[in-house]
Design a protein around this motif. Structure first.
Motif, PDB file in Angstrom:
ATOM      1  N   HIS A 160      -6.433  -4.230   2.455  1.00  0.00           N
ATOM      2  CA  HIS A 160      -5.565  -3.195   3.009  1.00  0.00           C
ATOM      3  C   HIS A 160      -5.688  -1.879   2.235  1.00  0.00           C
ATOM      4  CE1 HIS A 160      -2.623  -2.268   5.969  1.00  0.00           C
ATOM      5  NE2 HIS A 160      -1.589  -2.161   5.169  1.00  0.00           N
ATOM      6  N   SER A 161      -6.243  -1.964   1.025  1.00  0.00           N
ATOM      7  CA  SER A 161      -6.376  -0.751   0.201  1.00  0.00           C
ATOM      8  C   SER A 161      -7.792  -0.156   0.256  1.00  0.00           C
ATOM      9  CB  SER A 161      -6.004  -1.069  -1.252  1.00  0.00           C
ATOM     10  OG  SER A 161      -6.948  -1.957  -1.822  1.00  0.00           O
ATOM     11  N   ASP A 208       8.124  -3.078   3.838  1.00  0.00           N
ATOM     12  CA  ASP A 208       9.294  -3.228   4.713  1.00  0.00           C
ATOM     13  C   ASP A 208       9.034  -4.179   5.867  1.00  0.00           C
ATOM     14  OD1 ASP A 208      10.639  -1.371   3.183  1.00  0.00           O
ATOM     15  OD2 ASP A 208       9.952   0.323   4.402  1.00  0.00           O
ATOM     16  N   GLY A 209       7.857  -4.801   5.874  1.00  0.00           N
ATOM     17  CA  GLY A 209       7.484  -5.634   7.010  1.00  0.00           C
ATOM     18  C   GLY A 209       7.017  -7.012   6.590  1.00  0.00           C
ATOM     19  N   LEU A 210       6.014  -7.523   7.315  1.00  0.00           N
ATOM     20  CA  LEU A 210       5.532  -8.881   7.094  1.00  0.00           C
ATOM     21  C   LEU A 210       4.009  -8.909   7.060  1.00  0.00           C
ATOM     22  CD1 LEU A 210       7.835 -10.786   9.629  1.00  0.00           C
ATOM     23  CD2 LEU A 210       7.946 -10.985   7.136  1.00  0.00           C
ATOM     24  N   LEU A 211       3.484  -9.906   6.366  1.00  0.00           N
ATOM     25  CA  LEU A 211       2.058 -10.211   6.361  1.00  0.00           C
ATOM     26  C   LEU A 211       1.915 -11.672   6.767  1.00  0.00           C
ATOM     27  CD1 LEU A 211      -0.998 -10.080   5.574  1.00  0.00           C
ATOM     28  CD2 LEU A 211      -0.280 -10.482   3.198  1.00  0.00           C
ATOM     29  N   GLY A 240      11.880   0.798  16.589  1.00  0.00           N
ATOM     30  CA  GLY A 240      11.501  -0.175  17.607  1.00  0.00           C
ATOM     31  C   GLY A 240      10.005  -0.314  17.799  1.00  0.00           C
ATOM     32  N   HIS A 241       9.219   0.364  16.957  1.00  0.00           N
ATOM     33  CA  HIS A 241       7.763   0.243  16.999  1.00  0.00           C
ATOM     34  C   HIS A 241       7.246  -0.157  15.613  1.00  0.00           C
ATOM     35  CE1 HIS A 241       8.547   2.696  20.542  1.00  0.00           C
ATOM     36  NE2 HIS A 241       7.342   2.355  20.996  1.00  0.00           N
ATOM     37  N   SER A 242       6.123  -0.850  15.604  1.00  0.00           N
ATOM     38  CA  SER A 242       5.518  -1.298  14.342  1.00  0.00           C
ATOM     39  C   SER A 242       4.025  -0.998  14.345  1.00  0.00           C
ATOM     40  CB  SER A 242       5.723  -2.806  14.157  1.00  0.00           C
ATOM     41  OG  SER A 242       7.105  -3.130  14.124  1.00  0.00           O
ATOM     42  N   LEU A 243       3.496  -0.724  13.155  1.00  0.00           N
ATOM     43  CA  LEU A 243       2.054  -0.552  12.992  1.00  0.00           C
ATOM     44  C   LEU A 243       1.476  -1.915  12.633  1.00  0.00           C
ATOM     45  CD1 LEU A 243      -0.367   1.433  12.885  1.00  0.00           C
ATOM     46  CD2 LEU A 243       0.037   1.603  10.425  1.00  0.00           C
ATOM     47  N   LEU A 244       0.596  -2.406  13.497  1.00  0.00           N
ATOM     48  CA  LEU A 244      -0.020  -3.717  13.304  1.00  0.00           C
ATOM     49  C   LEU A 244      -1.474  -3.515  12.889  1.00  0.00           C
ATOM     50  CD1 LEU A 244       0.324  -6.824  13.573  1.00  0.00           C
ATOM     51  CD2 LEU A 244      -0.513  -6.586  15.927  1.00  0.00           C
ATOM     52  N   THR A 245      -1.821  -3.994  11.685  1.00  0.00           N
ATOM     53  CA  THR A 245      -3.175  -3.851  11.147  1.00  0.00           C
ATOM     54  C   THR A 245      -3.719  -5.234  10.816  1.00  0.00           C
ATOM     55  OG1 THR A 245      -2.498  -1.755  10.117  1.00  0.00           O
ATOM     56  CG2 THR A 245      -4.608  -2.698   9.420  1.00  0.00           C
ATOM     57  N   THR A 269      -1.602 -19.573  -1.523  1.00  0.00           N
ATOM     58  CA  THR A 269      -0.821 -18.488  -0.926  1.00  0.00           C
ATOM     59  C   THR A 269      -0.955 -17.203  -1.733  1.00  0.00           C
ATOM     60  OG1 THR A 269       1.182 -19.228  -2.080  1.00  0.00           O
ATOM     61  CG2 THR A 269       0.892 -19.977   0.189  1.00  0.00           C
ATOM     62  N   SER A 270      -0.901 -17.304  -3.069  1.00  0.00           N
ATOM     63  CA  SER A 270      -0.978 -16.079  -3.884  1.00  0.00           C
ATOM     64  C   SER A 270      -2.376 -15.479  -3.829  1.00  0.00           C
ATOM     65  CB  SER A 270      -0.557 -16.347  -5.324  1.00  0.00           C
ATOM     66  OG  SER A 270      -1.348 -17.355  -5.895  1.00  0.00           O
ATOM     67  N   LYS A 271      -3.417 -16.317  -3.829  1.00  0.00           N
ATOM     68  CA  LYS A 271      -4.788 -15.813  -3.746  1.00  0.00           C
ATOM     69  C   LYS A 271      -5.033 -15.143  -2.393  1.00  0.00           C
ATOM     70  CE  LYS A 271      -9.635 -17.167  -4.130  1.00  0.00           C
ATOM     71  NZ  LYS A 271     -10.593 -18.284  -4.168  1.00  0.00           N
ATOM     72  N   LEU A 272      -4.533 -15.769  -1.344  1.00  0.00           N
ATOM     73  CA  LEU A 272      -4.712 -15.239   0.006  1.00  0.00           C
ATOM     74  C   LEU A 272      -4.002 -13.895   0.163  1.00  0.00           C
ATOM     75  CD1 LEU A 272      -6.010 -16.023   2.712  1.00  0.00           C
ATOM     76  CD2 LEU A 272      -3.966 -17.378   3.220  1.00  0.00           C
ATOM     77  N   ARG A 273      -2.764 -13.828  -0.303  1.00  0.00           N
ATOM     78  CA  ARG A 273      -2.015 -12.581  -0.208  1.00  0.00           C
ATOM     79  C   ARG A 273      -2.718 -11.461  -0.985  1.00  0.00           C
ATOM     80  NH1 ARG A 273       1.821  -9.159  -2.224  1.00  0.00           N
ATOM     81  NH2 ARG A 273       3.567  -8.641  -0.821  1.00  0.00           N
ATOM     82  N   ASN A 274      -3.159 -11.770  -2.202  1.00  0.00           N
ATOM     83  CA  ASN A 274      -3.834 -10.753  -3.025  1.00  0.00           C
ATOM     84  C   ASN A 274      -5.115 -10.254  -2.365  1.00  0.00           C
ATOM     85  OD1 ASN A 274      -1.838 -11.000  -4.942  1.00  0.00           O
ATOM     86  ND2 ASN A 274      -3.005 -12.375  -6.280  1.00  0.00           N
ATOM     87  N   THR A 275      -5.858 -11.161  -1.727  1.00  0.00           N
ATOM     88  CA  THR A 275      -7.096 -10.775  -1.044  1.00  0.00           C
ATOM     89  C   THR A 275      -6.802  -9.833   0.114  1.00  0.00           C
ATOM     90  OG1 THR A 275      -8.149 -12.877  -1.640  1.00  0.00           O
ATOM     91  CG2 THR A 275      -9.123 -11.648   0.186  1.00  0.00           C
ATOM     92  N   LEU A 276      -5.782 -10.150   0.910  1.00  0.00           N
ATOM     93  CA  LEU A 276      -5.447  -9.292   2.057  1.00  0.00           C
ATOM     94  C   LEU A 276      -4.924  -7.932   1.604  1.00  0.00           C
ATOM     95  CD1 LEU A 276      -5.760  -9.919   5.102  1.00  0.00           C
ATOM     96  CD2 LEU A 276      -5.900 -11.939   3.679  1.00  0.00           C
ATOM     97  N   VAL A 277      -4.130  -7.900   0.554  1.00  0.00           N
ATOM     98  CA  VAL A 277      -3.640  -6.617   0.032  1.00  0.00           C
ATOM     99  C   VAL A 277      -4.816  -5.768  -0.459  1.00  0.00           C
ATOM    100  CG1 VAL A 277      -2.271  -5.558  -1.811  1.00  0.00           C
ATOM    101  CG2 VAL A 277      -1.325  -7.472  -0.502  1.00  0.00           C
ATOM    102  N   ARG A 278      -5.822  -6.431  -1.038  1.00  0.00           N
ATOM    103  CA  ARG A 278      -7.021  -5.698  -1.478  1.00  0.00           C
ATOM    104  C   ARG A 278      -7.755  -5.104  -0.267  1.00  0.00           C
ATOM    105  NH1 ARG A 278     -12.068  -7.741  -2.261  1.00  0.00           N
ATOM    106  NH2 ARG A 278     -11.318  -9.884  -2.368  1.00  0.00           N
TER     107      ARG A 278
END
Length: 207
Positions: A22-23, A127-130, A165-170, A11-20
């Motif tokens: 995203h940048s 402020d959201g979810l991944l 009431g709207h969200s940015l989905l990436t 989970t931590s490796k996956l999250r870190n990869t996606l955050v990378r």
């Protein structure tokens, strides 16, 4: 067949990869498709010989409800036209599971139906979810399916402060379909599939 991995390190490796992902700066992406619902870009993947795709669009709905429609659960099969079956094989905790699903044939069945077994994880981000996932070599491959492989993939869903009431989905998707396929067919299918994902999701959220 590999044993199931321990969820903590994955989970931590996956999250870190996606955050990378995203940048990654805008200059590294090349536009692949644009519709009224979403824009899709791509860049060469670091994981395999295909592309890492980025898709983005504004979706009406609160973050939790949008992610409930995306991650493995009762909603996804109802609206995602590409997905034909879903079976949660293992649940580690409420936000973490192993799911097996199948997808329909594409491009007049040039791309035959595929099966995937993914480790899926949903967590908070800003402020959201991944919600993110990666394929595992787990479980027997069923007849009549080619086993595809998702390298680290995920969806960031962040509420828009200036548009309640709207969200940015990436989304970041890098799917290795495997089998004998022309790369051009895969690239065409991926861009269209991601754009259609947004239009199908928006319709589902309005019901």
């Amino acid at each position: 067949m590999d044993p199931l991995p321990s969820p903590g390190p994955l989970t931590s490796k996956l999250r870190n990869t996606l955050v990378r992902y995203h940048s990654i700066g805008d200059g590294e992406w090349r536009m692949a498709k644009k519709t009224k619902d979403a824009t899709v870009w791509r860049k060469p993947s670091d994981e395999f010989s295909g592309y890492l795709y980025k898709a983005q669009g504004v979706v009406e709905g609160v973050t939790n409800r949008i992610v409930d429609h995306i991650h493995p659960g009762p909603y996804r099969l109802d609206w995602d036209s590409l997905m034909t079956s879903m079976d949660i094989m293992e649940t580690f905790e409420e936000n973490c599971c192993v799911v097996r699903y199948t997808t329909a044939g594409q491009l007049w069945n040039i791309i035959a139906p595929r099966e995937f077994v993914d480790f899926s994880y949903t967590t908070s981000y800003e402020d959201g979810l991944l919600t993110c996932g990666i394929s595992l070599d787990y479980g027997e491959v069923r007849p009549n399916f080619v086993r595809g492989f998702n390298h680290p993939c995920g969806w960031f869903c962040i509420p828009l402060k200036d548009s309640p009431g709207h969200s940015l989905l990436t989304g970041y998707i890098q799917t290795e379909l495997r089998g004998m396929l022309p790369q051009s067919a895969v690239d065409t299918a991926m861009s269209s599939t991601l754009a259609n994902f947004y239009s199908d999701l928006k319709k589902a959220l309005k019901t």
